[in-house]
Motif scaffolding. Structure first.
Motif, PDB file in Angstrom:
ATOM      1  N   ARG A 209       0.837  -1.211   0.000  1.00 15.60           N
ATOM      2  CA  ARG A 209       0.000   0.000   0.000  1.00 15.60           C
ATOM      3  C   ARG A 209       0.866   1.253   0.000  1.00 15.60           C
ATOM      4  NH1 ARG A 209      -4.369  -0.112   4.522  1.00 15.60           N
ATOM      5  NH2 ARG A 209      -5.124   1.621   3.268  1.00 15.60           N
TER       6      ARG A 209
ATOM      7  N   ASP B 165      -5.482   1.009  -5.008  1.00 15.63           N
ATOM      8  CA  ASP B 165      -6.406  -0.022  -5.489  1.00 15.63           C
ATOM      9  C   ASP B 165      -6.437  -0.102  -7.018  1.00 15.63           C
ATOM     10  OD1 ASP B 165      -7.049  -0.936  -2.980  1.00 15.63           O
ATOM     11  OD2 ASP B 165      -8.770   0.411  -2.760  1.00 15.63           O
TER      12      ASP B 165
ATOM     13  N   TYR C 276      -5.997  -3.702  -8.437  1.00 16.24           N
ATOM     14  CA  TYR C 276      -7.222  -4.344  -8.932  1.00 16.24           C
ATOM     15  C   TYR C 276      -7.525  -4.105 -10.405  1.00 16.24           C
ATOM     16  CZ  TYR C 276      -8.207  -5.365  -4.066  1.00 16.24           C
ATOM     17  OH  TYR C 276      -8.134  -5.853  -2.783  1.00 16.24           O
TER      18      TYR C 276
ATOM     19  N   LEU D 201     -10.344 -13.377   2.348  1.00 12.30           N
ATOM     20  CA  LEU D 201      -9.102 -12.598   2.422  1.00 12.30           C
ATOM     21  C   LEU D 201      -8.494 -12.350   1.044  1.00 12.30           C
ATOM     22  CD1 LEU D 201      -7.259 -14.081   5.514  1.00 12.30           C
ATOM     23  CD2 LEU D 201      -7.835 -11.678   5.141  1.00 12.30           C
TER      24      LEU D 201
ATOM     25  N   ARG E 112      -9.952 -12.258  -1.686  1.00 13.01           N
ATOM     26  CA  ARG E 112     -10.856 -11.528  -2.586  1.00 13.01           C
ATOM     27  C   ARG E 112     -11.376 -10.225  -1.992  1.00 13.01           C
ATOM     28  NH1 ARG E 112     -15.228 -15.912  -3.637  1.00 13.01           N
ATOM     29  NH2 ARG E 112     -14.644 -16.434  -1.493  1.00 13.01           N
ATOM     30  N   ALA E 113     -10.807  -9.778  -0.890  1.00 13.74           N
ATOM     31  CA  ALA E 113     -11.265  -8.505  -0.298  1.00 13.74           C
ATOM     32  C   ALA E 113     -11.159  -7.421  -1.375  1.00 13.74           C
ATOM     33  CB  ALA E 113     -10.401  -8.156   0.897  1.00 13.74           C
ATOM     34  N   PRO E 114     -12.193  -6.563  -1.478  1.00 11.07           N
ATOM     35  CA  PRO E 114     -12.274  -5.694  -2.660  1.00 11.07           C
ATOM     36  C   PRO E 114     -11.413  -4.436  -2.639  1.00 11.07           C
ATOM     37  CG  PRO E 114     -14.202  -5.420  -1.288  1.00 11.07           C
ATOM     38  CD  PRO E 114     -13.397  -6.501  -0.645  1.00 11.07           C
ATOM     39  N   SER E 115     -10.683  -4.192  -1.569  1.00 12.03           N
ATOM     40  CA  SER E 115      -9.700  -3.092  -1.596  1.00 12.03           C
ATOM     41  C   SER E 115      -8.553  -3.505  -0.688  1.00 12.03           C
ATOM     42  CB  SER E 115     -10.315  -1.773  -1.104  1.00 12.03           C
ATOM     43  OG  SER E 115     -10.475  -1.812   0.295  1.00 12.03           O
ATOM     44  N   LEU E 116      -7.407  -2.875  -0.878  1.00 10.57           N
ATOM     45  CA  LEU E 116      -6.253  -3.246  -0.049  1.00 10.57           C
ATOM     46  C   LEU E 116      -6.491  -2.870   1.408  1.00 10.57           C
ATOM     47  CD1 LEU E 116      -3.196  -2.420  -2.336  1.00 10.57           C
ATOM     48  CD2 LEU E 116      -4.356  -4.605  -1.992  1.00 10.57           C
ATOM     49  N   LYS E 117      -7.218  -1.770   1.621  1.00  5.83           N
ATOM     50  CA  LYS E 117      -7.522  -1.379   3.007  1.00  5.83           C
ATOM     51  C   LYS E 117      -8.408  -2.435   3.667  1.00  5.83           C
ATOM     52  CE  LYS E 117      -9.746   2.247   5.646  1.00  5.83           C
ATOM     53  NZ  LYS E 117     -10.723   3.324   5.529  1.00  5.83           N
ATOM     54  N   ARG E 118      -9.447  -2.873   2.967  1.00  7.30           N
ATOM     55  CA  ARG E 118     -10.332  -3.913   3.527  1.00  7.30           C
ATOM     56  C   ARG E 118      -9.565  -5.206   3.755  1.00  7.30           C
ATOM     57  NH1 ARG E 118     -14.468  -1.370   5.760  1.00  7.30           N
ATOM     58  NH2 ARG E 118     -15.697  -0.194   4.272  1.00  7.30           N
ATOM     59  N   LYS E 119      -8.667  -5.503   2.842  1.00  8.12           N
ATOM     60  CA  LYS E 119      -7.869  -6.728   2.961  1.00  8.12           C
ATOM     61  C   LYS E 119      -7.026  -6.661   4.243  1.00  8.12           C
ATOM     62  CE  LYS E 119      -5.885  -8.294  -0.972  1.00  8.12           C
ATOM     63  NZ  LYS E 119      -6.407  -9.626  -1.306  1.00  8.12           N
ATOM     64  N   ALA E 120      -6.383  -5.517   4.452  1.00 10.24           N
ATOM     65  CA  ALA E 120      -5.524  -5.367   5.640  1.00 10.24           C
ATOM     66  C   ALA E 120      -6.361  -5.433   6.921  1.00 10.24           C
ATOM     67  CB  ALA E 120      -4.758  -4.049   5.554  1.00 10.24           C
TER      68      ALA E 120
ATOM     69  N   LEU F  68      -7.511  -9.003   7.516  1.00  4.69           N
ATOM     70  CA  LEU F  68      -6.385  -9.834   7.943  1.00  4.69           C
ATOM     71  C   LEU F  68      -6.035  -9.564   9.407  1.00  4.69           C
ATOM     72  CD1 LEU F  68      -4.159 -11.825   7.308  1.00  4.69           C
ATOM     73  CD2 LEU F  68      -2.887 -10.016   6.176  1.00  4.69           C
TER      74      LEU F  68
END
Lengths: 252, 330
Positions: free
Chosen positions: A53, A70, A74, B74, B76-84, B87
């Motif tokens: 990030r 993102d 993505y 995990l 397939r979380a739709p944004s890196l923030k949501r993924k973090a 997790l």
């Protein structure tokens, strides 16, 4: 390309390595044999995702085209990811994942150390933060490799096979391309020849302590740094991007 | 809750070698009544010890199995923030499992034994984790509803009479409260998003509402162990009291989100100040507890294979430690 464009592409590549390795580690969550290792894996994966990030956000700012972290994760096709082939390799068993971590982290730690001294202040700051995390990861993974190598006959055999199997993906780390050279020349970036020498020394030490042998394989696979990946990678990207690709324009 | 199986009597319980005297039991109850904390080395009735081992280990197992439905999203979380964030949450759950196994170990049971009981199917975990996560909104619904329900039960556990459990719960509750908020925030984002996202949120609520209410366990009239647990101050509120509290709070939150709770009989009673709701499908609850929920086999198979596939790793670590110990001794 201008020096800034080289730097942007270089930072994206750093982000790709961190994201792809983190994504592979996420696949292992809730599948570890011991709770302590479960925690370590999740913790380390979180560090790599966090690093991705930071790299992506900074690359987006340098690029100045309004792309977010993102957008990079993505909405790029497979061939625009420039991560090393090593980090995209499937998880395999515990020995495979530990060997992958050790081979990558010794290199990555050397790279980050060098980047803390580069002339781009922001990149140096990100590298300094990541370096602390990776130093700890490496200590953990290297200890495991020693336990596996010098554990039982079975674990020794498995660890040696893992090392033999992944060895051919290590040459790419040190094959400097135009981007590596440009960042070295314009920003005092890492000199891959120096990093390769340190890597060989450190890996030999760990492998010796693990009572394992350095593989004799000399053929090295490459292509990741240019966006030519192994077959496994398309699935990783497809899975990771599935929701934002299915619902473009949505905010999550 | 995470310990619904408690309402069934334990089996294979070892008879206490020394009979407990009425004086001991009275003195113990007096300490409980005086709100003293019972510590690991203190005398305690065997049944108190067994109840706590069952409850704490079931809670720990629930944390560990609970990582699976969320872990399913995990990658397939739709944004890196949501993924973090997801997790970090799943990592917290592994951490909760670790504290709770440690708290149970203070009562004289080993983690190996508890894990063996989980893998053999002897020990239970919360029924809620036997439901599948079929969409991203399920991750929101789990945080909002499942962690929300867990908090209802776990905040009183911070005052549980057994010190090590109570202290573990203080830390667990702080993290659960963050989990609940992040779940609600996922739901809020989806409900303010596109029509498709709102439909995902509604679908998740539809599937997770009733299983969440089942988390509080059987009705009080069918909960045989509750009275003793209340007397020992392991439990502070009854299943039905906690369930009602959960419904009262959560229905208002669903209204705020603009989502419909899947219960035609749901109605606010002005006289009692509480929502009335339909009877739970107890057959489904008992089926899931008995191992016949949508994901029981899958969850257990994954846990077992993780354990079995790791046998060679554990052996290697032991062999290495033995070699080093032998070298040090030489």
């Amino acid at each position: 390309m201008t020096p800034e464009q080289h730097l942007t592409a270089y930072i994206l590549r750093l982000g790709d390595n961190a994201l792809v390795l983190g994504q592979r580690m996420l696949e292992l969550v809730a599948a570890y044999p011991e709770l302590e290792e479960e925690l370590a894996n999740a913790n380390f994966a979180l560090d790599y995702i966090g690093q991705a990030r930071m790299f992506y956000s900074y690359a987006g700012e340098l690029e100045g085209a309004g792309r977010s972290e993102d957008d990079f994760a993505y909405f790029r096709p497979e061939h625009e990811f420039k991560n090393l082939l090593l980090v995209e390799q499937p998880n395999g068993h515990f020995g495979d994942t530990i060997v992958r971590q050790v081979l990558f982290d010794v290199y990555y730690l050397g790279l980050l150390e060098a980047l803390t001294r580069c002339s781009d202040q922001r990149l140096a700051e990100i590298a300094a933060r990541a370096e602390k995390e990776v130093r700890y990861h490496l200590r953990h993974s290297a200890q495991w490799l020693v336990r596996l190598g010098d554990g039982t006959e079975e674990s020794h055999r498995k660890a040696q096979r893992s090392l033999d199997g992944l060895w051919r993906f290590t040459g790419e780390m040190f094959a400097a391309d135009a981007l590596d050279e440009a960042v070295l020349a314009s920003f005092g970036g890492p000199n891959l020849a120096d990093i390769a020498a340190d890597w060989q020394k450190d890996i030999s030490t760990i492998v010796d302590e693990a009572t394992l042998s350095i593989p004799q394989e000399t053929h090295m696979a490459s292509g990741g740094k240019q966006g030519m990946h192994t077959e496994h990678f398309g699935y990783l990207v497809a899975e990771m991007q599935s929701l934002p690709r299915t619902y473009p324009g949505a905010t999550w | 809750m995470y310990t619904q199986g408690l309402d069934k009597a334990g089996k294979n319980e070892v008879a206490n070698a020394d009979p407990e005297t009425a004086e001991q039991l009275e003195a113990f109850q007096a300490r409980i009544d005086a709100e003293e904390k019972i510590e690991a080395k203190d005398w305690m009735p065997e049944a108190y010890r067994r109840t706590l081992i069952r409850q704490i280990s079931q809670h720990a197992h629930s944390e560990i199995i609970g990582m699976q439905p969320e872990g399913n999203w995990l990658t397939r979380a739709p944004s890196l923030k949501r993924k973090a964030i997801l997790l970090a949450k799943v990592q917290d759950e592994a951490g909760h499992g670790l504290y709770l196994y440690s708290a149970a170990e203070t009562l004289g049971v080993s983690r190996d034994q508890m894990v063996a009981d989980l893998l053999s199917g002897k020990a239970k975990y919360s029924s809620i984790f036997n439901y599948p996560t079929l969409g991203w909104a399920d991750i929101g619904a789990i945080g909002w509803l499942v962690d929300g329900a867990a908090i209802m039960n776990q905040i009183p556990l911070c005052r549980c009479s057994y010190g090590p459990y109570a202290r573990a719960m203080v830390r667990v509750c702080k993290e659960e409260s963050f989990h609940q908020r992040q779940g609600f925030e996922i739901m809020l984002t989806l409900c303010r998003g596109t029509a498709e996202q709102k439909a995902m949120a509604q679908d998740a609520l539809k599937r997770f509402w009733w299983p969440s209410l089942m988390m509080f366990g059987p009705n009080d009239s069918n909960s045989t162990h509750s009275a003793q647990s209340m007397a020992w101050k392991i439990k502070r509120f009854s299943n039905d009291e906690l369930r009602q509290k959960f419904v009262d709070i959560t229905v208002r939150q669903a209204d705020f989100l603009g989502l419909r709770v899947p219960d035609d009989k749901l109605a606010f009673n002005d006289a009692t100040g509480h929502y009335e709701f339909s009877e739970i499908d107890w057959q489904e609850f008992f089926d899931v507890l008995a191992g016949n929920g949508p994901c029981n086999s899958q969850r257990m198979a994954k846990r077992r294979s993780a354990h079995e596939d790791g046998a060679w790793v554990r052996e290697a670590a032991r062999a290495y430690a033995d070699k080093r110990a032998a070298q040090a001794a030489a």
